[in-house]
Design a protein around this motif. Structure first.
Motif, mmCIF file in Angstrom:
data_model
loop_
_atom_site.group_PDB
_atom_site.id
_atom_site.type_symbol
_atom_site.label_atom_id
_atom_site.label_comp_id
_atom_site.label_asym_id
_atom_site.label_seq_id
_atom_site.Cartn_x
_atom_site.Cartn_y
_atom_site.Cartn_z
ATOM 1 N N LEU A 1 0.833 -1.207 0.000
ATOM 2 C CA LEU A 1 0.000 0.000 0.000
ATOM 3 C C LEU A 1 0.870 1.260 0.000
ATOM 4 O O LEU A 1 0.541 2.247 -0.661
ATOM 5 C CB LEU A 1 -0.939 -0.009 1.209
ATOM 6 N N THR A 2 1.987 1.222 0.728
ATOM 7 C CA THR A 2 2.902 2.370 0.740
ATOM 8 C C THR A 2 3.440 2.645 -0.660
ATOM 9 O O THR A 2 3.472 3.790 -1.115
ATOM 10 C CB THR A 2 4.093 2.102 1.693
ATOM 11 N N ALA A 3 3.845 1.574 -1.347
ATOM 12 C CA ALA A 3 4.391 1.742 -2.699
ATOM 13 C C ALA A 3 3.357 2.372 -3.633
ATOM 14 O O ALA A 3 3.649 3.333 -4.344
ATOM 15 C CB ALA A 3 4.841 0.389 -3.246
ATOM 16 N N VAL A 4 2.137 1.830 -3.578
ATOM 17 C CA VAL A 4 1.092 2.334 -4.477
ATOM 18 C C VAL A 4 0.704 3.767 -4.103
ATOM 19 O O VAL A 4 0.587 4.641 -4.970
ATOM 20 C CB VAL A 4 -0.143 1.392 -4.453
ATOM 21 N N THR A 5 0.535 4.020 -2.803
ATOM 22 C CA THR A 5 0.100 5.350 -2.368
ATOM 23 C C THR A 5 1.150 6.409 -2.682
ATOM 24 O O THR A 5 0.820 7.512 -3.136
ATOM 25 C CB THR A 5 -0.205 5.349 -0.852
ATOM 26 N N GLY A 6 2.428 6.071 -2.447
ATOM 27 C CA GLY A 6 3.494 7.022 -2.748
ATOM 28 C C GLY A 6 3.514 7.371 -4.225
ATOM 29 O O GLY A 6 3.619 8.542 -4.607
ATOM 30 N N MET A 7 3.385 6.361 -5.051
ATOM 31 C CA MET A 7 3.420 6.596 -6.498
ATOM 32 C C MET A 7 2.216 7.402 -6.976
ATOM 33 O O MET A 7 2.369 8.329 -7.778
ATOM 34 C CB MET A 7 3.490 5.250 -7.235
ATOM 35 N N VAL A 8 1.012 7.049 -6.496
ATOM 36 C CA VAL A 8 -0.157 7.808 -6.986
ATOM 37 C C VAL A 8 -0.104 9.262 -6.493
ATOM 38 O O VAL A 8 -0.505 10.176 -7.217
ATOM 39 C CB VAL A 8 -1.531 7.155 -6.643
ATOM 40 N N ALA A 9 0.430 9.467 -5.275
ATOM 41 C CA ALA A 9 0.524 10.841 -4.765
ATOM 42 C C ALA A 9 1.482 11.655 -5.633
ATOM 43 O O ALA A 9 1.202 12.808 -5.981
ATOM 44 C CB ALA A 9 0.991 10.839 -3.314
ATOM 45 N N LEU B 1 2.335 11.056 -8.808
ATOM 46 C CA LEU B 1 1.709 11.297 -10.124
ATOM 47 C C LEU B 1 0.616 12.355 -10.026
ATOM 48 O O LEU B 1 0.492 13.217 -10.906
ATOM 49 C CB LEU B 1 1.117 9.999 -10.680
ATOM 50 N N ALA B 2 -0.173 12.280 -8.946
ATOM 51 C CA ALA B 2 -1.282 13.234 -8.785
ATOM 52 C C ALA B 2 -0.758 14.668 -8.763
ATOM 53 O O ALA B 2 -1.393 15.575 -9.312
ATOM 54 C CB ALA B 2 -2.073 12.926 -7.517
ATOM 55 N N ALA B 3 0.414 14.874 -8.131
ATOM 56 C CA ALA B 3 0.973 16.232 -8.055
ATOM 57 C C ALA B 3 1.325 16.768 -9.439
ATOM 58 O O ALA B 3 1.378 17.969 -9.646
ATOM 59 C CB ALA B 3 2.209 16.242 -7.155
ATOM 60 N N ARG B 4 1.547 15.867 -10.387
ATOM 61 C CA ARG B 4 1.877 16.320 -11.746
ATOM 62 C C ARG B 4 0.662 16.325 -12.676
ATOM 63 O O ARG B 4 0.740 16.804 -13.800
ATOM 64 C CB ARG B 4 2.961 15.415 -12.328
ATOM 65 N N ARG B 5 -0.445 15.724 -12.203
ATOM 66 C CA ARG B 5 -1.542 15.501 -13.142
ATOM 67 C C ARG B 5 -2.920 15.972 -12.672
ATOM 68 O O ARG B 5 -3.876 15.855 -13.436
ATOM 69 C CB ARG B 5 -1.644 14.000 -13.431
ATOM 70 N N PHE B 6 -3.029 16.434 -11.427
ATOM 71 C CA PHE B 6 -4.362 16.710 -10.880
ATOM 72 C C PHE B 6 -5.132 17.730 -11.716
ATOM 73 O O PHE B 6 -4.539 18.559 -12.396
ATOM 74 C CB PHE B 6 -4.222 17.220 -9.444
ATOM 75 N N ASP B 7 -6.462 17.652 -11.641
ATOM 76 C CA ASP B 7 -7.275 18.762 -12.146
ATOM 77 C C ASP B 7 -8.116 19.305 -10.985
ATOM 78 O O ASP B 7 -8.094 18.747 -9.885
ATOM 79 C CB ASP B 7 -8.126 18.341 -13.353
ATOM 80 N N ILE C 1 0.010 18.301 -3.258
ATOM 81 C CA ILE C 1 -0.385 17.971 -4.634
ATOM 82 C C ILE C 1 -0.732 19.249 -5.395
ATOM 83 O O ILE C 1 -0.262 19.472 -6.510
ATOM 84 C CB ILE C 1 -1.582 16.985 -4.621
ATOM 85 N N GLU C 2 -1.545 20.088 -4.743
ATOM 86 C CA GLU C 2 -1.984 21.315 -5.391
ATOM 87 C C GLU C 2 -0.806 22.229 -5.701
ATOM 88 O O GLU C 2 -0.816 22.978 -6.691
ATOM 89 C CB GLU C 2 -3.005 22.032 -4.507
ATOM 90 N N ALA C 3 0.251 22.150 -4.856
ATOM 91 C CA ALA C 3 1.456 22.949 -5.101
ATOM 92 C C ALA C 3 2.313 22.321 -6.195
ATOM 93 O O ALA C 3 3.338 22.881 -6.583
ATOM 94 C CB ALA C 3 2.254 23.092 -3.811
ATOM 95 N N GLY C 4 1.906 21.147 -6.654
ATOM 96 C CA GLY C 4 2.670 20.481 -7.709
ATOM 97 C C GLY C 4 3.985 19.899 -7.207
ATOM 98 O O GLY C 4 4.876 19.596 -7.998
ATOM 99 N N ASP C 5 4.098 19.719 -5.878
ATOM 100 C CA ASP C 5 5.338 19.210 -5.291
ATOM 101 C C ASP C 5 5.271 17.679 -5.201
ATOM 102 O O ASP C 5 4.831 17.116 -4.193
ATOM 103 C CB ASP C 5 5.544 19.852 -3.909
ATOM 104 N N ALA C 6 5.749 17.012 -6.251
ATOM 105 C CA ALA C 6 5.610 15.556 -6.340
ATOM 106 C C ALA C 6 6.397 14.835 -5.250
ATOM 107 O O ALA C 6 5.927 13.851 -4.681
ATOM 108 C CB ALA C 6 6.051 15.082 -7.719
#
Lengths: 247, 239
Positions: free
Chosen positions: A118-126, A128-134, A215-220
């Motif tokens: 879960l840590t691996a998946v959560t870290g990665m999605v977080a 990616l989200a910082a670079r891709r969120f809308d 995420i909103e700050a774009g800080d991946a």
């Protein structure tokens, strides 16, 4: 009016069910977890057995076994007659007794391993989200965190927290990681929100908000490390409880 | 040697082909409901929407990278349902109906009314939204081409088509690769749709400083095709 089963969602939940002698109980387990997470709504009607078995790619015999387990647990009600069928009873979904039993069946080492995945998946999605969120992602995450902060019941906390983490995966725009997150939340969240774990929803919501800010700050990098640290701390608390069970 | 404007026009033509079908969906829904609306009824019976299926079937047959499409109703307007859609997706044999969003427990529902593409529709605007993972909808990474349906003064909902990124990206890349320089195609919210290099993945937010935009489909998609500003880039930095 009762809605029919959503085939695409069931595919997301059950994609990882393999051919197994214990297939009925695996399917029953996944279904009850999906009900706990609020992915299947109270009162929802299941499609006819043959159709559902086809969607889940299991035999009708295995499906009937799974439905019998759910019926016994009070999660499924079967009504006869013209408006008959099998209906989900979500109000019985979360009992800490059943989740405590599940925790006791997991060895501390397996529990930690679940935490690592879960840590691996959560870290990665977080990250990616910082670079891709809308904007929609941010609004939904913020709303779920706020609701979690004020949720009273363990069942609500479980549902809102797992939806937050799934929404995080959605914001990553990875189909595979979203599917993985749904499956992991099904296994993990009912353990995390056991009252005996003693998790504070307000503190949890505040960490979620910190993550949304990153995420909103774009800080991946910050998003990744915040998300990983949160899962690591949560898992330690579950392991703590698990170790106490054998004391 | 092709220039950015020609490629932008080419991309626009691809969107036009999709929007021809979306327009057909719009007129199908409009004519199906206009009689119900003029009779003063707030509620639209669902059986008036049966023709949507055939229009989507045509679209899916005509455009290989469209995954499906249909009509998403304004809240509380169809069949006494709070939320309703008539949405069809490409299946193994022909098209399959996507079950409507569930309405009971709050966590399980698909609250489409808060989504950008739906709010754009309410504001009377067409939009091309995404890429996004349509969780609890089609559960795929898609770009939604949407258009509002308005009869008289009443907003009835949104018609649209899903471009499947799996199939659509490479179609765009083929067109972008005609250009020798590095280019990035972005959507209306500034996120990448496609690029002719692997450095820019669909969905990523694109920092456009130092790049020059060519507009694509200014009325609906509001996409941009970005090429590096030659005055600011040394020859070595260009491919």
């Amino acid at each position: 009016m009762v809605q029919a089963w959503q085939s695409s969602l069931s595919a997301a939940i059950f994609a990882a069910v393999g051919a197994d002698a214990a297939i009925s109980s695996t399917v029953a387990q996944r279904l009850s977890e999906a009900i706990s997470m609020g992915l299947i709504a109270d009162g929802e009607q299941l499609p006819p057995e043959s159709e559902l078995a086809g969607q889940l790619a299991i035999s009708t015999v295995s499906l009937r076994g799974a439905l019998a387990i759910l019926r016994q647990a009070g999660l499924l009600e079967t009504r006869r007659g013209r408006h008959g069928g099998s209906f989900i009873r979500a109000s019985h979904a979360y009992t800490s007794t059943r989740s405590t039993e599940r925790l006791a069946e997991l060895s501390p080492s397996r529990l930690r391993d679940l935490g690592y995945e879960l840590t691996a998946v959560t870290g990665m999605v977080a990250s990616l989200a910082a670079r891709r969120f809308d904007d929609d992602n941010i609004a939904r995450l913020t709303d779920l965190a706020a609701q979690l902060g004020s949720a009273e019941l363990p069942a609500q906390r479980l549902r809102l927290d797992s939806r937050f983490r799934i929404e995080l995966a959605v914001a990553s725009q990875s189909e595979r990681l979203t599917r993985r997150m749904v499956a992991l939340q099904a296994e993990y969240s009912e353990l995390l929100w056991l009252p005996a774990v003693g998790l504070d929803p307000v503190a949890c919501a505040s960490r979620h908000r910190e993550l949304v800010k990153a995420i909103e700050a774009g800080d991946a990098d910050l998003a990744r490390s915040a998300a990983e640290a949160h899962v690591t701390d949560d898992t330690r608390q579950i392991v703590e409880l698990r170790l106490e069970m054998d004391a | 040697m092709a220039d950015a404007r020609q490629v932008a026009d080419d991309v626009e033509a691809v969107l036009d082909q999709v929007y021809q079908h979306v327009d057909a969906l719009k007129s199908t829904v409009s004519s199906a409901v206009s009689s119900a609306v003029s009779a003063g009824g707030r509620q639209l019976p669902r059986d008036r929407l049966t023709e949507v299926e055939a229009v989507v079937a045509d679209m899916v047959a005509d455009v290989p990278w469209v995954g499906g499409g249909g009509f998403v109703a304004a809240l509380d307007t169809v069949d006494q349902e709070h939320r309703f859609w008539e949405w069809w997706t490409r299946g193994n044999a022909g098209i399959e109906r996507l079950h409507p969003p569930r309405s009971s427990s709050d966590g399980a529902e698909y609250a489409y009314e808060v989504m950008q593409w739906f709010r754009d529709g309410q504001a009377g605007r067409a939009s091309v939204f995404g890429p996004f993972v349509d969780f609890a909808g089609v559960n795929q990474l898609v770009i939604l081409c949407a258009e509002p349906v308005v009869v008289g003064e009443q907003f009835l909902g949104v018609v649209g088509a899903d471009l499947v990124v799996d199939l659509f990206e490479i179609q765009m890349v083929r067109r972008l690769r005609i250009l020798a320089e590095q280019v990035v195609l972005t959507g209306s919210t500034g996120r990448v749709v496609a690029s002719n290099t692997a450095s820019y993945a669909p969905g990523e937010r694109f920092a456009s400083a130092g790049w020059i935009a060519t507009g694509v489909d200014a009325d609906r998609a509001r996409w941009s095709l970005w090429a590096q500003d030659r005055d600011q880039v040394s020859p070595l930095a260009r491919r």
